[in-house]
Design an enzyme around this catalytic site. Structure first.
Site, PDB file in Angstrom:
ATOM      1  N   LYS A 170       4.365  12.083 -10.591  1.00 52.41           N
ATOM      2  CA  LYS A 170       3.518  11.340 -11.530  1.00 52.41           C
ATOM      3  C   LYS A 170       4.211  10.027 -11.825  1.00 52.41           C
ATOM      4  O   LYS A 170       5.355  10.008 -12.291  1.00 52.41           O
ATOM      5  CB  LYS A 170       3.324  12.121 -12.831  1.00 52.41           C
ATOM      6  CG  LYS A 170       2.251  13.176 -12.749  1.00 52.41           C
ATOM      7  CD  LYS A 170       1.938  13.731 -14.130  1.00 52.41           C
ATOM      8  CE  LYS A 170       0.901  14.827 -14.054  1.00 52.41           C
ATOM      9  NZ  LYS A 170       0.683  15.492 -15.351  1.00 52.41           N
ATOM     10  N   LYS A 172       9.472  23.600 -12.108  1.00 55.05           N
ATOM     11  CA  LYS A 172       8.538  22.473 -11.956  1.00 55.05           C
ATOM     12  C   LYS A 172       8.230  22.233 -10.480  1.00 55.05           C
ATOM     13  O   LYS A 172       7.072  22.013 -10.098  1.00 55.05           O
ATOM     14  CB  LYS A 172       9.104  21.209 -12.608  1.00 55.05           C
ATOM     15  CG  LYS A 172       8.193  20.028 -12.335  1.00 55.05           C
ATOM     16  CD  LYS A 172       8.031  19.039 -13.426  1.00 55.05           C
ATOM     17  CE  LYS A 172       6.916  18.057 -13.056  1.00 55.05           C
ATOM     18  NZ  LYS A 172       6.858  16.903 -13.892  1.00 55.05           N
ATOM     19  N   HIS A 217       1.512  18.484 -24.863  1.00 58.78           N
ATOM     20  CA  HIS A 217       1.425  17.054 -24.587  1.00 58.78           C
ATOM     21  C   HIS A 217       0.168  16.371 -25.128  1.00 58.78           C
ATOM     22  O   HIS A 217       0.174  15.161 -25.347  1.00 58.78           O
ATOM     23  CB  HIS A 217       1.552  16.786 -23.082  1.00 58.78           C
ATOM     24  CG  HIS A 217       2.977  16.826 -22.611  1.00 58.78           C
ATOM     25  ND1 HIS A 217       3.748  17.968 -22.717  1.00 58.78           N
ATOM     26  CD2 HIS A 217       3.776  15.880 -22.067  1.00 58.78           C
ATOM     27  CE1 HIS A 217       4.957  17.706 -22.238  1.00 58.78           C
ATOM     28  NE2 HIS A 217       5.001  16.458 -21.847  1.00 58.78           N
ATOM     29  N   HIS A 238       0.975  13.132 -27.071  1.00 55.44           N
ATOM     30  CA  HIS A 238       0.520  11.773 -26.758  1.00 55.44           C
ATOM     31  C   HIS A 238      -0.181  11.147 -27.970  1.00 55.44           C
ATOM     32  O   HIS A 238      -0.029   9.954 -28.243  1.00 55.44           O
ATOM     33  CB  HIS A 238      -0.406  11.780 -25.537  1.00 55.44           C
ATOM     34  CG  HIS A 238       0.346  12.006 -24.247  1.00 55.44           C
ATOM     35  ND1 HIS A 238      -0.269  12.255 -23.062  1.00 55.44           N
ATOM     36  CD2 HIS A 238       1.675  12.019 -23.987  1.00 55.44           C
ATOM     37  CE1 HIS A 238       0.650  12.406 -22.113  1.00 55.44           C
ATOM     38  NE2 HIS A 238       1.830  12.266 -22.658  1.00 55.44           N
ATOM     39  N   ASN A 241       1.576  20.529 -19.208  1.00 51.18           N
ATOM     40  CA  ASN A 241       1.203  19.647 -20.324  1.00 51.18           C
ATOM     41  C   ASN A 241       1.251  20.375 -21.664  1.00 51.18           C
ATOM     42  O   ASN A 241       0.725  19.856 -22.661  1.00 51.18           O
ATOM     43  CB  ASN A 241      -0.192  19.065 -20.095  1.00 51.18           C
ATOM     44  CG  ASN A 241      -0.247  18.203 -18.850  1.00 51.18           C
ATOM     45  OD1 ASN A 241       0.739  17.570 -18.492  1.00 51.18           O
ATOM     46  ND2 ASN A 241      -1.380  18.197 -18.175  1.00 51.18           N
ATOM     47  N   ARG A 264      -0.893  23.145 -12.553  1.00 49.63           N
ATOM     48  CA  ARG A 264       0.016  22.103 -13.065  1.00 49.63           C
ATOM     49  C   ARG A 264      -0.304  21.698 -14.506  1.00 49.63           C
ATOM     50  O   ARG A 264       0.562  21.209 -15.228  1.00 49.63           O
ATOM     51  CB  ARG A 264      -0.017  20.874 -12.136  1.00 49.63           C
ATOM     52  CG  ARG A 264       0.977  19.811 -12.552  1.00 49.63           C
ATOM     53  CD  ARG A 264       1.187  18.745 -11.502  1.00 49.63           C
ATOM     54  NE  ARG A 264       2.169  17.787 -11.961  1.00 49.63           N
ATOM     55  CZ  ARG A 264       2.711  16.841 -11.216  1.00 49.63           C
ATOM     56  NH1 ARG A 264       2.364  16.736  -9.958  1.00 49.63           N
ATOM     57  NH2 ARG A 264       3.602  16.007 -11.714  1.00 49.63           N
ATOM     58  N   ARG A 298       0.821  -1.232   0.000  1.00 49.39           N
ATOM     59  CA  ARG A 298       0.000   0.000   0.000  1.00 49.39           C
ATOM     60  C   ARG A 298       0.847   1.271   0.000  1.00 49.39           C
ATOM     61  O   ARG A 298       0.378   2.330   0.415  1.00 49.39           O
ATOM     62  CB  ARG A 298      -0.959   0.020   1.192  1.00 49.39           C
ATOM     63  CG  ARG A 298      -1.980  -1.081   1.168  1.00 49.39           C
ATOM     64  CD  ARG A 298      -3.229  -0.656   1.902  1.00 49.39           C
ATOM     65  NE  ARG A 298      -4.236  -1.680   1.853  1.00 49.39           N
ATOM     66  CZ  ARG A 298      -4.471  -2.534   2.848  1.00 49.39           C
ATOM     67  NH1 ARG A 298      -3.778  -2.460   3.950  1.00 49.39           N
ATOM     68  NH2 ARG A 298      -5.409  -3.436   2.727  1.00 49.39           N
TER      69      ARG A 298
HETATM   70  N1  GLY Z   1       4.920  16.087 -17.007  1.00 51.64           N
HETATM   71  C1  GLY Z   1       3.962  17.000 -16.540  1.00 51.64           C
HETATM   72  C2  GLY Z   1       3.738  16.920 -15.072  1.00 51.64           C
HETATM   73  O1  GLY Z   1       4.481  16.290 -14.360  1.00 51.64           O
HETATM   74  O2  GLY Z   1       2.792  17.497 -14.583  1.00 51.64           O
END
Ligand code: GLY
Length: 331
Positions: A130, A212, A233, A237, A230, A226, A108
């Site tokens: 992430k 970041k 992105h 993607h 992206n 946040r 967990r």
């Molecule tokens: N790669 C984008 C983020 O970590 O939010």
């Protein structure tokens, strides 16, 4: 060098810069260490204290799967890891994403830390928690957001990074400064990337990591700000998805560079032309080989799609981004 990732007044993670030889000392605070690493960098990993076990991972997008994460969990179980253990992920974004995810579900959730060895992971993937894997050819469809104990950035790893991987990371570096151009770092990065070296890059890598880290601190679960990270992105993607279907070889960073240009075309065509020129100077490929019609299905099945619309990050100018929900026919 150290930056704290602060959320609600609490330090939830740290980004630390230093030589590779400084890593063992950082781990002295943990009673059990389990190493998950990319074989390509194994010779650069110093001897680690309290090492209970280690496993190398295959770093292809195909191997970035639930099956691999389960194998990692099995190795952790066989090593007898307790809940006090820390998983140390040494490698690029594929390694840190999978190791972070395995650590997040093992018993967990046990602690993990990342040591990014690619430029892309140093400025993006290894920071911010992430984690995850691809599923049914959709990128990062399964995963969790869980902060690493720390991210240890050592630009020494860039010396042996293959050129193509380096340029992939350059796209995420430029992306970060397109979002936040404090101190004209975007312009500096374009200059440095025309003739890069680990020394000239070091400050920029840390500046990007700091951007970041502060965005993640304010919005760890991507409820607002946040999303800006992206930029490019949603297109990227879809480009990667299309490339996988066709058996083409396009890296994440290459797709991000193309994706940024495509999104800039939506919001500011003159800026898109300037960025194209800058990106080419920085050694990046900017021309998307697929027509928009081929990208739409994957874009609108993106995990971020809501009510038939997708939130696009749009560049009004360098350092000035907004988000907007767009439908397929608005693209
Ligand atoms: N790669 C984008 C983020 O970590 O939010």
């Amino acid at each position: 060098m150290q930056i704290d990732v602060v959320n609600g007044g609490k330090t939830v993670s740290k980004v630390i810069g230093g030589p590779v030889s400084g890593l063992p000392d950082l781990l002295l605070a943990y009673p059990e260490v389990f190493l998950i690493y990319d074989e390509a960098v194994s010779s650069a990993i110093p001897e680690l204290p309290s090492l209970k076990g280690s496993v190398a991972v295959d770093v292809s997008e195909e191997a970035k799967s639930m099956d691999t994460v389960l194998l990692l969990c099995r190795s952790m179980m066989e090593a007898g890891l307790s809940r006090e253990a820390i998983v140390l992920a040494v490698g690029g974004g594929i390694t840190t994403d999978m190791a972070g995810f395995a650590a997040s579900i093992f018993k967990r959730g046990i602690r993990y830390a990342t040591v990014p060895t690619t430029l892309l992971a140093m400025v993006d993937a290894a920071i911010g928690g992430k984690t995850g894997v691809n599923f049914d050819s959709y990128k990062n469809m399964l995963g969790a957001i869980r902060q690493p104990e720390f991210t240890y950035i050592s630009s020494e790893f860039l010396r042996t990074l293959p050129e193509r991987d380096f340029r992939s990371g350059a796209a995420e570096l430029l992306k970060t400064f397109l979002i936040d151009n404090t101190s004209s770092n975007y312009e500096k990065a374009v200059e440095v990337l025309t003739n890069p070296s680990p020394e000239t890059l070091q400050d920029l890598v840390f500046a990007a990591a700091a951007v970041k880290a502060s965005i993640v601190g304010r919005d760890p679960y991507e409820k607002g700000e946040r999303v800006k990270l992206n930029l490019g992105h949603t297109f990227a993607h879809a480009i990667e998805h299309e490339a996988r279907l066709r058996g083409d070889d396009i890296t994440h960073g290459e797709a991000v560079a193309m994706g940024i240009i495509l999104s800039a075309r939506l919001s500011n065509p003159a800026l898109a032309s300037r960025l194209e020129e800058d990106f080419r100077r920085a050694g990046l490929r900017t021309d998307c080989p697929y027509p928009l019609d081929a990208l739409r299905p994957a874009m609108f099945f993106d995990k971020k799609a809501e009510g038939g619309k997708v939130r696009f990050v749009l560049l009004r100018d360098i350092g000035d981004v907004v988000t907007e929900f767009l439908s397929p026919d608005e693209i």
